[in-house]
Write an enzyme that holds these catalytic residues in place. Structure first.
Site, PDB file in Angstrom:
ATOM      1  NE  ARG A 185       7.191   0.671   4.676  1.00  8.79           N
ATOM      2  CZ  ARG A 185       5.954   0.161   4.675  1.00  8.79           C
ATOM      3  NH1 ARG A 185       5.746  -1.082   4.317  1.00  8.79           N
ATOM      4  NH2 ARG A 185       4.929   0.916   5.043  1.00  8.79           N
ATOM      5  NE  ARG A 215      -2.045  -2.330   2.563  1.00  4.03           N
ATOM      6  CZ  ARG A 215      -2.290  -3.579   2.192  1.00  4.03           C
ATOM      7  NH1 ARG A 215      -3.336  -3.849   1.475  1.00  4.03           N
ATOM      8  NH2 ARG A 215      -1.479  -4.574   2.528  1.00  4.03           N
ATOM      9  CB  THR A 216       3.516   2.605   2.197  1.00  4.96           C
ATOM     10  OG1 THR A 216       2.777   2.220   3.354  1.00  4.96           O
ATOM     11  CG2 THR A 216       4.137   3.968   2.435  1.00  4.96           C
ATOM     12  CE  LYS A 259      27.709  -3.398  -8.707  1.00  3.05           C
ATOM     13  NZ  LYS A 259      27.872  -2.351  -9.716  1.00  3.05           N
ATOM     14  CG  HIS A 297       3.801   4.131   8.431  1.00  5.18           C
ATOM     15  ND1 HIS A 297       3.835   5.000   7.359  1.00  5.18           N
ATOM     16  CD2 HIS A 297       3.394   2.935   7.929  1.00  5.18           C
ATOM     17  CE1 HIS A 297       3.470   4.346   6.275  1.00  5.18           C
ATOM     18  NE2 HIS A 297       3.189   3.094   6.589  1.00  5.18           N
TER      19      HIS A 297
HETATM   20  C1  NCD Z   1       1.846  -1.042   8.118  1.00  2.00           C
HETATM   21  C2  NCD Z   1       3.354  -0.864   8.194  1.00  2.00           C
HETATM   22  O1  NCD Z   1       4.057  -1.122   7.223  1.00  2.00           O
HETATM   23  O2  NCD Z   1       3.784  -0.457   9.256  1.00  2.00           O
HETATM   24  N1  NCD Z   1       1.343  -1.199   6.827  1.00  2.00           N
HETATM   25  C3  NCD Z   1       1.129  -0.118   6.029  1.00  2.00           C
HETATM   26  O3  NCD Z   1       1.984   0.698   5.801  1.00  2.00           O
HETATM   27  N2  NCD Z   1      -0.099   0.014   5.501  1.00  2.00           N
HETATM   28  C4  NCD Z   1       1.328  -2.074   9.048  1.00  2.00           C
HETATM   29  C5  NCD Z   1       1.932  -3.443   9.028  1.00  2.00           C
HETATM   30  O4  NCD Z   1       2.797  -3.781   8.243  1.00  2.00           O
HETATM   31  O5  NCD Z   1       1.477  -4.233   9.859  1.00  2.00           O
END
Ligand code: NCD
Length: 306
Positions: free
Chosen positions: A101, A52-53, A80, A129
């Protein structure tokens, strides 16, 4: 945008207003396509899995007319031995904004120091997040007739220790001190000391941690926010033995709740919510996903227009 600490109420008001406008412009099909950032490139730098993100940022950027580069950590020069610093420096030359991320707490803050362009934290370990918290708050706001004053209680269910989405949303709720926060943790997943401290400081009351072996007052809550067990962040064998998904939101539980309760989940869901309630009007976890694209469009527009 690295942390919820960077955000104040006027910013949220501006972001929600812009998001409302994007939704209105999308009309009945709900797809708003603007051509306002065709000269901009977003770099998605995901060092951890994401559906999703990553894809909602891509969809949001393309919906603003911009372009997207997806950096692949597994086929890059990191393999590398190139440093994180040089990698981020490189990405900041190729794009105008970076979404990062990474499994390490503090990585987004560190990347922001190396980058010449803005960095958005798409999740740094079990820390934060922030964009998920913004879309979560927006979902609550929309579900309660655009009025957060009518929301008084929220229950966090699940991995209250390792969930970065809970951590960021709680920080955001500091701006709305009338909302009381309750926890219903899985075994071995009690909220961390720093989380509890920040809440007791905010609400000046003992934090409410419920015991799943006692009757749960489900009728008290306006919002129930479920999370999955963050298996990848449970480091010791001892912890793994103790941690379990042992609360599932079912139709039976929903029947004990307020009529207008909303059931939320940042997704991915494993088995925390029974699929039998997916079509109930109270279940807003797929709506959250939809709002995620719109909030991220509004956010990218605000950051790229600076
Ligand atoms: C969450 C995350 O990555 O922290 N998911 C997200 O971004 N929608 C929640 C999760 O992974 O449980």
């Amino acid at each position: 945008m690295i942390s919820i600490n960077d955000i104040d109420k006027p910013f949220i008001d501006k972001l929600f207003e812009k998001t409302d406008d994007i939704i209105k412009r999308g009309g009945s099909k709900g797809k708003c396509r603007l051509n306002i950032h065709s000269d901009k490139i977003l770099v998605n730098a995901f060092f951890e899995p994401s559906t999703r993100t990553q894809l909602s940022f891509e969809s949001a950027m393309k919906s603003l007319g911009g372009s997207v580069i997806n950096f692949n950590a597994y086929t890059s020069s990191l393999k590398k031995g190139e440093s994180f610093k040089d990698t981020i420096k490189t990405l900041s030359i190729y794009g105008d904004i970076i979404v990062l991320r990474h499994p390490q707490t503090g990585s987004a803050k560190e990347a922001n120091e190396y980058s010449d362009v803005p960095v958005i934290n798409g999740g740094d370990g079990s820390n934060e997040h922030p964009t998920q918290a913004l879309l979560d708050l927006y979902t609550i706001y929309k579900s309660f007739d655009n009025n957060l004053n009518t929301v008084n209680t929220i229950l966090f269910v699940g991995d209250c220790n390792n969930s970065r989405t809970i951590r960021s949303l709680i920080k955001l709720l500091h701006l709305y001190p009338h909302i009381s926060i309750y926890f219903l943790p899985y075994s071995g997943c009690n909220p961390s000391e720093d989380m509890l401290h920040s809440i007791s400081h905010k609400q000046n009351i003992q934090t409410n941690i419920l015991d799943k072996n006692q009757p749960i007052p489900y009728h008290l809550f306006d919002v129930i926010y479920c999370t999955r067990l963050q298996k990848e962040r449970i480091y010791t064998m001892k912890q793994q033995d103790r941690s379990r998904t042992d609360i599932v939101i079912t139709k039976e539980i929903l029947n004990k709740c307020k009529n207008n309760v909303i059931i939320m989940h940042p997704l991915p869901r494993i088995d925390e919510i029974s699929t039998e309630i997916d079509n109930e009007p109270n279940s807003v976890y797929f709506k959250q996903m939809e709002y995620g694209v719109k909030i991220r469009m509004a956010l990218l527009d605000l950051l790229l227009s600076r």
